[in-house]
Design an enzyme around this catalytic site. Structure first.
Site: not given
Ligand SMILES: [Zn+2]
Length: 224
Positions: A73-75, A94, A115, A27, A157, A210, A96
């Site tokens: 991060s690779s993302e 993100h 909800y 993540g 993923h 909210y 996992h």
């Molecule tokens: Zn990932």
């Protein structure tokens, strides 16, 4: 540079582990400072427990590293594209997390069975499969989020959540993992009864007010 943002990325990274939303180095998370157009993102392949604020990576929209000795991060492309395409977003988380990822491996959306799906929208949509760490994955995720969803399941993923603050994006990821767990349990016994359009419309109205009030709270957010 961006000390507050860097501390938040470290704090919420540890919280990802504590709340069992990820394990080890899995993540990633980021915050975007819209005024300076700079992103702070978690570093690549580092255990969240070992990360200090100076290890987080500051990047601009041209994908240039402005500060840090670590690799981002690779993302990072996934995070940067979301900030470019969604002006309301200031944080991306993100994970996992197990249940959400299990459903992503079915390549299915999560329908409105509870909800709390309202943290994502009228459902939790899915983004078509692409290899991790690619521009294609970023584009598929952005397409799935559209202009209003606050989360999506990345096929085979994991889960992606966005918000106007890191606190909000984190809470969305946590709540949707809970909804994913409910969905897994329901599907193991049968098919869940779903909330209808009119019921979800009322949920959305409540969520809008909210989420609005939690943005105000974030301004004087205390250390967790
Ligand atoms: Zn990932």
């Amino acid at each position: 540079m961006l000390e507050t943002e860097r501390r938040k990325v470290v704090r919420y990274g540890r919280l990802l582990l504590e709340r069992k939303l990820t394990t080890g180095t899995g993540g990633n998370l980021s915050v975007f400072n819209r005024e300076k157009e700079l992103m702070v993102i978690s570093p690549s392949a580092r255990d969240y427990l070992d990360i200090e604020p100076e290890d987080t990576v500051v990047m601009n929209l041209k994908e240039e590293v402005i500060a840090s000795s670590s690799k981002p991060s690779s993302e990072y492309q996934l995070h940067l594209l979301i900030y470019q395409e969604r002006p309301d977003v200031r944080a991306v988380v993100h994970t996992h997390s197990v249940n959400a990822t299990a459903i992503s491996c079915l390549n299915e959306e999560i329908p409105p069975l509870h909800y709390l799906i309202g943290f994502a929208g009228d459902k939790l949509p899915r983004a078509e499969y692409a290899l991790f760490g690619t521009r294609e994955l970023a584009e598929n995720a952005v397409r799935s989020l559209g202009s209003s969803y606050n989360a999506t399941l990345l096929d085979n993923h994991g889960l992606l959540a966005v918000g106007s603050s890191l606190q909000q994006a984190f809470q969305t990821a946590e709540m949707l993992e809970y909804v994913a767990e409910l969905y897994v349990k329901c599907r193991s016994m049968g098919e869940p009864a779903l909330l209808n359009e009119a019921q979800m419309k009322k949920v959305k109205e409540k969520f809008d007010s909210y989420l609005h009030s939690s943005v105000r709270d974030e301004k004087d957010e205390k250390e967790i």
